[in-house]
Design a protein around this motif. Structure first.
Motif, short mmCIF file in Angstrom:
data_model
loop_
_atom_site.label_atom_id
_atom_site.label_comp_id
_atom_site.label_asym_id
_atom_site.label_seq_id
_atom_site.Cartn_x
_atom_site.Cartn_y
_atom_site.Cartn_z
N ILE B 18 37.81 36.51 29.94
CA ILE B 18 38.85 37.53 29.84
C ILE B 18 38.52 38.44 28.66
N TRP B 37 36.74 48.41 33.63
CA TRP B 37 36.59 47.74 34.92
C TRP B 37 35.68 48.56 35.83
N ASN B 50 35.82 37.85 41.45
CA ASN B 50 37.14 38.43 41.34
C ASN B 50 37.29 39.15 40.02
N ALA B 51 38.17 40.15 40.02
CA ALA B 51 38.52 40.83 38.78
C ALA B 51 40.02 41.10 38.79
N VAL B 52 40.66 40.92 37.66
CA VAL B 52 42.09 41.23 37.55
C VAL B 52 42.31 42.12 36.34
N PRO B 53 42.30 43.45 36.55
CA PRO B 53 42.67 44.32 35.45
C PRO B 53 44.19 44.36 35.32
N ALA B 54 44.70 44.07 34.13
CA ALA B 54 46.14 44.17 33.88
C ALA B 54 46.33 45.11 32.70
N CYS B 56 46.69 45.07 29.45
CA CYS B 56 45.93 44.95 28.19
C CYS B 56 44.70 44.08 28.35
N SER B 57 44.37 43.66 29.56
CA SER B 57 43.28 42.69 29.69
C SER B 57 42.54 42.86 31.00
N LEU B 59 40.36 40.28 33.49
CA LEU B 59 39.84 38.95 33.78
C LEU B 59 38.68 39.09 34.77
N ALA B 138 49.29 47.24 36.39
CA ALA B 138 48.74 46.04 37.02
C ALA B 138 49.17 46.03 38.48
N VAL B 139 48.41 45.29 39.30
CA VAL B 139 48.79 45.10 40.71
C VAL B 139 48.88 43.59 40.94
#
Lengths: 309, 241
Positions: B18, B37, B50-54, B56-57, B59, B138-139
């Motif tokens: 992360i 990203w 996988n990628a999780v853009p939120a 402030c972060s 992953l 975020a999604v």
């Protein structure tokens, strides 16, 4: 789900008829690729260890579609010859009424019926078939998805398709030393990360010293653990991506280990992550069984300043 | 030159990292997250699972384990080291969306409540909601649900104490200082102030590339536009929902 969604039927294909689908039977592989960015869970075999063995026994590709059968009872008939392998929970499997050895592969003739009783230890049984079950893929995975992003469970009378094999390959089995015992107290190796350093030392010590009991609401999304409360003394965190095996601490202080069907982002603090191999074992445990936590380090890789830039 | 590194890289488990950005509640660094990203996807996307853009972060989950991770870590460190010198604006342009919304009590059960609880007229709530350009932070939560911030403080409204068991597709809601659109019918506690005819999530089993399934991605900019009942019906018919 209609059978036609599972694969396009060709006359040369073998068919497996689910006479008794059981409470939760899913087509699974190693999970979806890239779906988390949409808010859709990865899914995939909850016990990737037993899943991998079931395909290995048949010489299948590592991502071949197999069935994840939770708890049982379950019954399937095959209309064409093939080989199958069963790994995971102990479920008193029989082929045409004759007991068959778990963690091994077996020949199947047209008309054969496989029956699984209710699992006596462990929770999830993996049924792999030579070449894998044939099915459509969504986001590079066989895991069937409803429009609202949930996994679709197979139902009584569903049919699965496979490529028949007339084979001379001998049956194989997993060496007894590689077969896990799901009845023991499981030790969960915890990698300290996420908000680990923001919990007070005392709270971490409670987590590491107490036994926790698996709660009844545990499932493929997460395992709820019951034991000493782990308290969070700060304000809420900004929602962030949730890794496999994250140990989330909700306001009631009871840890939740998040697994394959976990939500993709969340705003509860997390005390760290559990080693993947332990998560697979956890997914085979039942409510009421005990687990303990042990602080662990990740296998070494080059990172500056102790895992932080 | 900045005095401190704007991000921290942390390894979470065997195949997941992360990257945390520093920022404050008032201005989450979402655009920087989205930009990073985009760079990572372009350069090493094929190695990602996988990628999780939120807000402030970011992953990142990799397909590879063990020895290969060293190589990936080095590539990411290289990208991070050069990141501050990549152009800030326009290099990876965020998508701009204008979303038509029918704001009316017949389709928006909480429109009056939001107005009343802030001592505002319905028109004022609509003006405030449509006069702001939002950033997708975020999604998640349900497939394709985009968290957008920030709504003007004068219409920020806490989630309902008891979530509804069913919120209709296209419902536009407010929760605290965020706004969002329900892509599918689902339970939910957001205050519903309008309904959009825009289809924000395409049928999942027809999508080859997950990123194409949802209209929104993290970092996108969104503006809402008030429409009449007639226009709603026209657009709704066109979208074939």
């Amino acid at each position: 789900m209609t059978p036609s969604q599972l694969s396009t039927t060709k006359t040369t294909e073998g068919r497996a008829h689910l006479n008794k689908a059981g409470p939760l039977t899913l087509l699974q592989d190693r999970g979806r690729q890239g779906s988390q960015i949409l808010g859709i869970c990865t899914s995939g075999a909850a016990d990737a260890y037993a899943f991998a063995w079931s395909n290995t026994l048949l010489g299948n590709q590592e991502n071949a579609a197999a069935l994840e059968i939770s708890l049982g009872p379950f019954e399937v008939s095959f209309d064409s010859s093939t080989r199958i392998a069963l790994c995971g929970a102990e479920c008193g499997a029989t082929l045409n009424g004759k007991k068959i050895i778990p963690w091994s592969s077996h020949k199947v003739k047209p008309g054969d019926t496989l029956r699984l009783s209710m699992a006596s230890s462990g929770l999830r049984i993996y049924l792999a078939i030579a070449g894998g079950f044939l099915c459509n893929h969504i986001f590079s995975s066989c895991a069937q998805l409803s429009n609202d992003g949930k996994n679709l469970s197979l139902q009584n009378a569903d049919q699965l398709h496979y490529q028949p094999v007339e084979n001379i390959t001998p049956c194989r089995n997993v060496h007894w030393q590689a077969i896990p015992d799901y009845t023991t107290t499981l030790e969960l190796n915890l990698y300290p990360c996420y908000q680990f350093l923001h919990f007070e030392k005392n709270e971490i010590l409670k987590l590491l010293s107490d036994d926790y009991r698996i709660g009844v609401d545990s499932n493929r999304m997460g395992y709820r653990l019951e034991g000493q409360n782990v308290n969070w003394h700060r304000k809420g965190i900004v929602s962030e991506g949730i890794a496999f095996g994250s140990v989330q601490i909700p306001p009631n202080g009871q840890p939740i280990v998040l697994l394959n069907d976990r939500q993709t982002i969340g705003g509860y603090p997390k005390v760290g992550c559990i080693a993947a191999a332990d998560c697979y074992q956890l997914a085979q445990r039942r409510p009421g069984q005990k687990v303990t936590f042990k602080r662990a380090s990740l296998p070494s890789v080059t990172l500056t300043e102790g895992n932080r830039l | 030159m900045k005095e401190h590194t704007p991000f921290a890289l942390e390894r979470l488990n065997e195949n997941t990292l992360i990257i945390q950005f520093t920022g404050d509640d008032a201005s989450p660094p979402t655009e920087a997250v989205a930009r990073l990203w985009a760079v990572i996807d372009q350069q090493i996307g094929h190695q990602l699972r996988n990628a999780v853009p939120a807000s402030c972060s970011l992953l990142l989950e990799f397909e590879l384990e063990g020895a290969h991770l060293n190589q990936i870590l080095q590539q990411i460190q290289g990208i991070l080291a050069g990141f501050e010198s990549t152009p800030q604006e326009g290099y990876f342009p965020a998508n701009q969306h204008v979303i038509p919304v029918y704001y009316h009590r017949s389709v928006a059960p909480d429109l009056h409540y939001v107005a009343e609880s802030h001592n505002l007229s319905i028109e004022a709530v609509i003006d405030l909601h449509t006069s702001t350009t939002y950033t997708v932070e975020a999604v998640g939560f349900v497939p394709g649900f985009a968290y957008m911030g920030s709504v003007p403080p004068t219409i920020a409204t806490p989630r309902q104490a008891t979530p509804r068991t069913r919120v209709e597709t296209g419902s536009v809601g407010i929760a605290e200082n965020q706004t969002g659109i329900y892509p599918r019918p689902s339970p939910g506690g957001w205050n519903i102030i309008g309904l959009t005819p825009t289809q924000v999530l395409h049928p999942l089993n027809q999508c080859i590339n997950p990123a194409d399934a949802c209209v929104f991605k993290t970092g996108d900019r969104v503006q809402f536009r008030s429409i009449s009942c007639a226009e709603f019906e026209h657009l709704h018919e066109e979208s074939g929902q």
